[in-house]
Write a protein that holds these residues in place. Structure first.
Motif, mmCIF file in Angstrom:
data_model
loop_
_atom_site.group_PDB
_atom_site.id
_atom_site.type_symbol
_atom_site.label_atom_id
_atom_site.label_comp_id
_atom_site.label_asym_id
_atom_site.label_seq_id
_atom_site.Cartn_x
_atom_site.Cartn_y
_atom_site.Cartn_z
ATOM 1 N N PRO A 57 1.038 -0.741 -0.352
ATOM 2 C CA PRO A 57 -0.026 0.353 0.149
ATOM 3 C C PRO A 57 0.447 1.409 -0.122
ATOM 4 O O PRO A 57 0.273 2.604 -0.454
ATOM 5 N N SER A 58 2.536 1.241 0.011
ATOM 6 C CA SER A 58 3.175 2.956 -0.057
ATOM 7 C C SER A 58 3.456 2.730 -1.247
ATOM 8 O O SER A 58 3.817 3.942 -1.216
ATOM 9 N N ILE A 59 3.124 2.149 -2.447
ATOM 10 C CA ILE A 59 3.351 2.686 -3.403
ATOM 11 C C ILE A 59 2.615 4.051 -4.234
ATOM 12 O O ILE A 59 0.826 3.557 -3.822
ATOM 13 N N ALA A 60 3.003 5.140 -4.672
ATOM 14 C CA ALA A 60 2.604 5.929 -4.175
ATOM 15 C C ALA A 60 2.007 5.944 -5.887
ATOM 16 O O ALA A 60 2.862 5.490 -7.129
ATOM 17 N N ILE A 61 0.742 5.964 -6.606
ATOM 18 C CA ILE A 61 0.174 5.795 -7.980
ATOM 19 C C ILE A 61 -0.600 6.486 -8.340
ATOM 20 O O ILE A 61 -1.283 6.833 -7.707
ATOM 21 N N THR A 62 -0.420 7.580 -9.804
ATOM 22 C CA THR A 62 -1.291 8.210 -10.597
ATOM 23 C C THR A 62 -1.435 8.083 -11.015
ATOM 24 O O THR A 62 -1.073 7.273 -12.151
ATOM 25 N N ALA A 63 -2.819 7.956 -12.190
ATOM 26 C CA ALA A 63 -3.025 7.694 -13.444
ATOM 27 C C ALA A 63 -4.043 8.412 -14.317
ATOM 28 O O ALA A 63 -4.935 8.784 -13.646
ATOM 29 N N THR A 64 -3.758 8.140 -15.683
ATOM 30 C CA THR A 64 -4.690 8.647 -16.568
ATOM 31 C C THR A 64 -5.373 7.463 -17.690
ATOM 32 O O THR A 64 -4.153 7.155 -18.039
ATOM 33 N N ALA A 65 -6.117 7.493 -18.080
ATOM 34 C CA ALA A 65 -7.025 6.807 -18.687
ATOM 35 C C ALA A 65 -7.153 7.493 -19.818
ATOM 36 O O ALA A 65 -8.857 7.829 -19.712
ATOM 37 N N VAL A 66 -6.870 6.378 -21.587
ATOM 38 C CA VAL A 66 -7.717 7.379 -22.248
ATOM 39 C C VAL A 66 -8.131 6.080 -23.316
ATOM 40 O O VAL A 66 -7.582 4.615 -23.731
ATOM 41 N N ARG A 67 -9.424 6.839 -23.846
ATOM 42 C CA ARG A 67 -9.316 5.596 -24.639
ATOM 43 C C ARG A 67 -9.225 5.961 -26.083
ATOM 44 O O ARG A 67 -9.792 6.755 -26.136
ATOM 45 N N VAL A 68 -8.959 5.160 -27.148
ATOM 46 C CA VAL A 68 -8.287 5.518 -28.313
ATOM 47 C C VAL A 68 -8.660 4.001 -29.134
ATOM 48 O O VAL A 68 -9.594 3.333 -28.564
ATOM 49 N N PRO A 69 -9.221 4.817 -30.431
ATOM 50 C CA PRO A 69 -9.628 3.914 -31.861
ATOM 51 C C PRO A 69 -8.829 2.533 -32.281
ATOM 52 O O PRO A 69 -7.697 2.744 -33.357
ATOM 53 N N VAL A 70 -8.281 1.849 -31.063
ATOM 54 C CA VAL A 70 -7.890 1.019 -31.451
ATOM 55 C C VAL A 70 -8.691 -0.116 -31.036
ATOM 56 O O VAL A 70 -9.292 -0.455 -30.227
ATOM 57 N N ASP A 71 -8.434 -1.458 -31.544
ATOM 58 C CA ASP A 71 -9.122 -2.738 -31.251
ATOM 59 C C ASP A 71 -8.018 -4.050 -30.626
ATOM 60 O O ASP A 71 -8.673 -4.600 -30.457
ATOM 61 N N GLY A 72 -6.431 -3.761 -31.253
ATOM 62 C CA GLY A 72 -5.955 -4.774 -30.861
ATOM 63 C C GLY A 72 -5.622 -5.288 -29.489
ATOM 64 O O GLY A 72 -4.806 -6.257 -28.945
ATOM 65 N N GLY A 73 -5.697 -3.404 -28.343
ATOM 66 C CA GLY A 73 -5.217 -4.078 -26.949
ATOM 67 C C GLY A 73 -5.255 -2.802 -26.941
ATOM 68 O O GLY A 73 -5.916 -1.622 -26.991
ATOM 69 N N HIS A 74 -4.557 -2.775 -25.363
ATOM 70 C CA HIS A 74 -3.969 -1.466 -24.447
ATOM 71 C C HIS A 74 -3.158 -1.499 -24.792
ATOM 72 O O HIS A 74 -2.158 -2.401 -24.113
ATOM 73 N N SER A 75 -2.398 -0.322 -24.342
ATOM 74 C CA SER A 75 -1.011 0.310 -24.244
ATOM 75 C C SER A 75 -0.730 1.004 -22.867
ATOM 76 O O SER A 75 -2.157 2.112 -22.342
ATOM 77 N N GLU A 76 0.335 0.986 -22.478
ATOM 78 C CA GLU A 76 1.184 1.733 -21.873
ATOM 79 C C GLU A 76 1.943 2.239 -21.746
ATOM 80 O O GLU A 76 3.097 2.229 -21.744
ATOM 81 N N SER A 77 1.865 3.536 -21.336
ATOM 82 C CA SER A 77 3.348 4.043 -20.579
ATOM 83 C C SER A 77 3.422 4.471 -19.355
ATOM 84 O O SER A 77 2.518 4.641 -18.673
ATOM 85 N N VAL A 78 4.472 3.436 -18.693
ATOM 86 C CA VAL A 78 4.657 3.389 -17.163
ATOM 87 C C VAL A 78 6.317 4.546 -16.787
ATOM 88 O O VAL A 78 6.946 3.846 -17.210
ATOM 89 N N ASN A 79 5.710 4.913 -15.962
ATOM 90 C CA ASN A 79 7.148 5.981 -15.586
ATOM 91 C C ASN A 79 6.742 5.124 -13.871
ATOM 92 O O ASN A 79 6.533 5.251 -13.132
ATOM 93 N N ILE A 80 8.888 4.607 -14.039
ATOM 94 C CA ILE A 80 9.108 3.880 -12.264
ATOM 95 C C ILE A 80 9.776 5.052 -12.018
ATOM 96 O O ILE A 80 10.779 5.004 -11.710
ATOM 97 N N GLU A 81 9.783 5.431 -10.552
ATOM 98 C CA GLU A 81 10.701 5.784 -9.570
ATOM 99 C C GLU A 81 10.945 4.202 -8.083
ATOM 100 O O GLU A 81 9.819 3.892 -7.806
ATOM 101 N N PHE A 82 12.203 3.942 -8.573
ATOM 102 C CA PHE A 82 12.556 2.633 -7.053
ATOM 103 C C PHE A 82 13.159 3.822 -6.885
ATOM 104 O O PHE A 82 13.861 4.516 -5.915
#
Ligand code: 2RA
Length: 336
Positions: free
Chosen positions: A218-243
């Motif tokens: 539960p300590s992981i800080a997370i923020t997200a923006t979810a966008v619907r796109v005109p694509v039918d093959g799957g979901h794509s995600e840009s992920v920025n991680i701070e370790f």
């Protein structure tokens, strides 16, 4: 195994049958289940015709496992009834995901938590599943401090209504029964599911809460923006991680390449990176565009793509069923 597929006539239900067939899941009796208006319809599975049955008939059949893709309200009402007769429910809706007494499972990450008494098991949201498959080994090695996620989600995630809207608009028409407030063809809509009081959407908060539950942190800080796109093959995600801890790109790549069901596609000089066009109909999670985030210490950027109807829904659910079967956790004569 006696298997019920609940929501058999829906988009994910159809993919569920494909995946069960491709995985050669050992079915001795199959019960397609749908709403009353579809009862009696015939569905074909592996060359044999099956009659769609009602929810109550499927409960009475005392199946070994029931895989649900029928929406949250149906699952809240019926999953307990299946569980009460000893059927193990694997549910694709959000109904049970954040229930503290229910397991939220991605087999590559946390299947070991499953026991013979788990009668209702939650399948995570599609965008969470592909994300945590990639994050889990990195979190274990370098401990994630913060995530910033932007998703580019296929309209198929919204179901048949959205597919019809897209196809109508692609043909130059206007949908009479649109799934979205705006056109989806040639557009991107920053609005997946409903808006909440904090001005995030439910889809964005699913990523926050489900990721923390599956990674058990539960300590992981997370923020997200979810966008619907005109694509039918799957979901794509840009992920920025701070370790929390330092890493090398080589170590990240090695850890990802060791994950079953994850394919690293990452060679920018050869224009190699994941795309929904290539992920469609595949069960894997594809990761690429690995590169250090040079704006912070211990920062990493990556791009994650997967077929939202398969690994994001049907395949993950079938993999949970396979795990239960392989570990003797299905059909145990333990009634709730
Ligand atoms: C979506 N994740 O893409 C949701 C539904 N599975 O709309």
């Amino acid at each position: 195994m006696k298997v019920a597929v609940v929501g058999a006539t829906g988009l994910v239900g159809g993919v569920m049958f494909e995946v069960l067939r491709e995985h050669d899941f050992p079915i001795t009796e199959l019960l397609p289940v749908a709403s009353e208006r579809s009862v009696g319809k015939q569905l074909d599975y592996r060359g044999k015709s099956y009659t769609v049955v009602s929810m109550q008939a499927a409960v009475d059949a005392r199946c070994d496992v029931a895989i649900f893709s029928a929406g949250g309200s149906t699952s809240l009402e019926w999953a307990p009834k299946f569980a009460a007769v000893g059927t193990t429910v694997i549910d694709n809706s959000s109904a049970w995901r954040m229930d503290p007494d229910k397991k939220l499972v991605v087999p590559e990450v946390n299947a070991a938590a499953l026991t013979a008494t788990d009668r209702i098991i939650a399948n995570p949201n599609c965008s969470t599943i592909q994300l945590v498959v990639a994050l889990a080994p990195l979190h274990e090695a370098f401990k994630i401090k913060r995530l910033v996620i932007s998703t580019y989600q296929s309209f198929t995630g919204t179901g048949v209504k959205a597919v019809r809207q897209y196809e109508t608009e692609r043909g130059g028409g206007t949908s009479e029964d649109p799934a979205y407030h705006y056109p989806i063809f040639a557009n991107c809509i920053p609005h997946c599911d409903v808006f909440l009081e904090n001005d995030y959407t439910k889809e964005e908060m699913k990523l926050v809460h489900e990721t923390r539950k599956i990674l058990n942190d539960p300590s992981i800080a997370i923020t997200a923006t979810a966008v619907r796109v005109p694509v039918d093959g799957g979901h794509s995600e840009s992920v920025n991680i701070e370790f929390e801890r330092p890493f090398t790109i080589e170590a990240v790549r090695e850890l990802l390449e060791a994950v079953p069901g994850l394919v690293v596609q990452d060679d920018p000089k050869q224009n190699i990176y994941p795309m929904p066009l290539m992920a469609k109909h595949r069960d894997e999670v594809f990761v690429g565009r690995l590169r250090r985030d040079e704006s912070i210490d211990n920062g990493l950027n990556m791009w994650v793509v997967s077929d939202n109807l398969r690994k994001g829904a049907a395949t993950n659910a079938v993999q949970i069923a396979e795990y239960l079967l392989q570990h003797g956790l299905i059909g145990t004569a333990v009634t709730a």
